[in-house]
Design an enzyme around this catalytic site. Structure first.
Site, PDB file in Angstrom:
ATOM      1  CD  GLU A 169      -5.489   4.439   9.727  1.00 32.72           C
ATOM      2  OE1 GLU A 169      -4.341   5.280   9.431  1.00 32.72           O
ATOM      3  OE2 GLU A 169      -5.604   3.643   8.809  1.00 32.72           O
ATOM      4  CG  ASN A 212     -12.466   3.681   9.933  1.00 35.87           C
ATOM      5  OD1 ASN A 212     -13.091   2.721  10.248  1.00 35.87           O
ATOM      6  ND2 ASN A 212     -11.715   3.953   8.893  1.00 35.87           N
ATOM      7  CG  HIS A 248      -7.027  -3.516   7.020  1.00 32.38           C
ATOM      8  ND1 HIS A 248      -7.496  -3.759   5.629  1.00 32.38           N
ATOM      9  CD2 HIS A 248      -7.383  -2.130   7.153  1.00 32.38           C
ATOM     10  CE1 HIS A 248      -7.976  -2.589   4.909  1.00 32.38           C
ATOM     11  NE2 HIS A 248      -8.085  -1.462   5.980  1.00 32.38           N
ATOM     12  CD  GLU A 277     -10.433   0.973   5.823  1.00 34.05           C
ATOM     13  OE1 GLU A 277      -9.308   0.785   5.657  1.00 34.05           O
ATOM     14  OE2 GLU A 277     -10.572   2.475   6.191  1.00 34.05           O
ATOM     15  CG  ASP A 279      -7.902  -6.472   3.647  1.00 35.09           C
ATOM     16  OD1 ASP A 279      -7.538  -6.447   4.801  1.00 35.09           O
ATOM     17  OD2 ASP A 279      -7.629  -5.602   2.631  1.00 35.09           O
TER      18      ASP A 279
HETATM   19  C1  XIL Z   1      -5.393   2.155   1.432  1.00 28.44           C
HETATM   20  C2  XIL Z   1      -5.560   2.106  -0.094  1.00 28.44           C
HETATM   21  O1  XIL Z   1      -6.162   0.720  -0.113  1.00 28.44           O
HETATM   22  C3  XIL Z   1      -4.473   2.033  -1.010  1.00 28.44           C
HETATM   23  O2  XIL Z   1      -4.969   2.123  -2.286  1.00 28.44           O
HETATM   24  C4  XIL Z   1      -3.682   3.379  -0.812  1.00 28.44           C
HETATM   25  O3  XIL Z   1      -2.537   3.287  -1.518  1.00 28.44           O
HETATM   26  C5  XIL Z   1      -3.334   3.240   0.760  1.00 28.44           C
HETATM   27  O4  XIL Z   1      -4.456   3.339   1.640  1.00 28.44           O
HETATM   28  N1  XIL Z   1      -6.549   2.159   6.205  1.00 28.44           N
HETATM   29  C6  XIL Z   1      -7.460   3.176   5.661  1.00 28.44           C
HETATM   30  C7  XIL Z   1      -7.497   3.112   4.022  1.00 28.44           C
HETATM   31  O5  XIL Z   1      -8.168   3.833   6.214  1.00 28.44           O
HETATM   32  O6  XIL Z   1      -7.870   4.336   3.622  1.00 28.44           O
HETATM   33  C8  XIL Z   1      -6.232   2.551   3.675  1.00 28.44           C
HETATM   34  O7  XIL Z   1      -6.441   2.336   2.264  1.00 28.44           O
HETATM   35  C9  XIL Z   1      -5.965   1.101   4.293  1.00 28.44           C
HETATM   36  C10 XIL Z   1      -5.907   1.381   5.788  1.00 28.44           C
END
Ligand code: XIL
Length: 366
Positions: A169, A212, A248, A277, A279
């Protein structure tokens, strides 16, 4: 995903002439498992729940305490990503102290279950320990701290991590480098990103090193910034090997229909790509039970994200951010949204699970 049809055909022929061998405990010959449905050489992964938001919930650490969770984790996936356990605040809680316990346990679990590991993450603006963010260090000290951290953490797991999210990020949604909230870029300038990749590569020459981010699924200002950065890094000979989209997603917005095209343009630069990641959250409906239409829409997003990755040659790694709603970060971070994962709180498979499984199966068949 590169076609491996001929290899599969050869294997199938060979299998006919071999005596039947009893299935090993973690054999991939289980058609109802995502990892077995996946084409050869394709990794289907999940985040391993623990740390972060979990610490404020009224359940014990999922990875170490939930037997059913662990069973599914070992059976369904052939790749795992520590959700929080390799982040700075977790693995490096004091300047002179590392805490490798949770990360070691995940890597050992992965090896026992024939899984690869995605390391997450080394250079980020978030989830850094207080001692670092408030430390008032000189530039030289900070540079030394980052170098030591990367050398120590990547070195510890050298040869055992398939892909590292080296930089996470680093751009905002306007495609500007995070020169304010990212301590490394703010204090040390943009060149530190290249150094992070160099140090990681020195510590583990085998690991594939990734950039990422979220909101980079589409061709947009932010992914354009990555596209330009990658070319710049490659020109300098920096060992950057991959670009990954967190994905996400929310059914509040349309599916990013140009995901495949976007991954392809990074592929064309010679990079690997990955979904890291995924979802798909939805509005929590009245009564708290998702409707069939919501579930269908969610399943469609999961399926389309997977299909986009499968369609791109160098996209061999597809990770969902947890598999059960029970441990999702979504309700904690997105008010009014939830049910983002492929299994319910009770580990019942949702349409999204079957969408993934069937899409993998179809791809395996070619
Ligand atoms: C999130 C986790 O799922 C949580 O448990 C934590 O409190 C905060 O981070 N981008 C990322 C991940 O790269 O590391 C993040 O994970 C979600 C967004």
């Amino acid at each position: 995903m590169r076609p491996v049809r001929s290899a599969i055909a050869a294997l199938a022929t060979a299998a006919l002439s071999l005596p039947l061998i009893a299935a090993a405990p973690h054999s991939d010959a289980q058609p109802d498992r995502l990892r077995s449905a996946a084409p050869e050489g394709f990794f289907v992964g999940t985040a391993v729940a623990g740390g972060g938001h979990h610490l404020e919930q009224d359940y014990p650490d999922p990875f170490t305490h939930d037997k059913e969770y662990r069973r599914i984790l070992g059976r369904q996936f052939n790749s795992v990503s520590p959700e929080n356990q390799m982040k700075w605040e977790f693995i490096h809680p004091e300047r002179d102290r590392y805490d490798f316990g949770a990360a070691d346990a995940i890597v050992a679990f992965a090896e026992k279950h024939g899984q690869v590991v995605r390391g997450h993450t080394l250079l980020w603006h978030s989830q850094n320990p207080q001692w670092l963010e408030q430390g008032d260090f000189s530039k030289e000290e900070l540079r030394g701290i980052l170098r030591e951290h990367i050398t120590t953490v990547v070195g510890r797991y050298a040869g055992r991590i398939q892909q590292w999210d080296v930089a996470n990020e680093i751009f905002d949604d306007q495609g500007r480098l995070r020169t304010q909230d990212n301590i490394w870029i703010r204090e040390l300038g943009p060149g530190i990103v290249a150094d992070a990749f160099r140090w990681a590569h020195e510590a583990d020459p085998e690991a594939k090193l990734f950039l990422n981010d979220y909101n980079v699924e589409s061709v947009n200002t932010k992914s354009n910034a990555y596209h330009a950065l990658v070319q710049d890094l490659l020109k300098q000979g920096v060992p950057v090997h991959g670009f990954s989209a967190q994905a996400h997603l929310s059914t509040r917005y349309g599916f990013p229909g140009d995901l495949e095209a976007n991954l392809r343009r990074f592929d064309a630069l010679g990079l690997e790509t990955a979904i890291t990641e995924l979802d798909v959250r939805m509005d929590v409906p009245e009564g708290g039970v998702p409707t069939e239409a919501q579930q269908r829409r969610q399943a469609e997003y999961y399926q389309r994200a997977l299909s986009a990755c499968l369609a791109v040659d160098g996209c061999d790694s597809f990770t969902i951010w947890g598999f059960t709603d029970k441990y999702s970060w979504v309700p904690v971070f997105f008010e009014g949204e939830g049910f983002a994962n492929v299994m319910t709180d009770d580990f019942v498979r949702k349409p999204a699970f079957y969408a993934l499984r069937d899409t993998l199966k179809a791809a395996r068949k070619g």
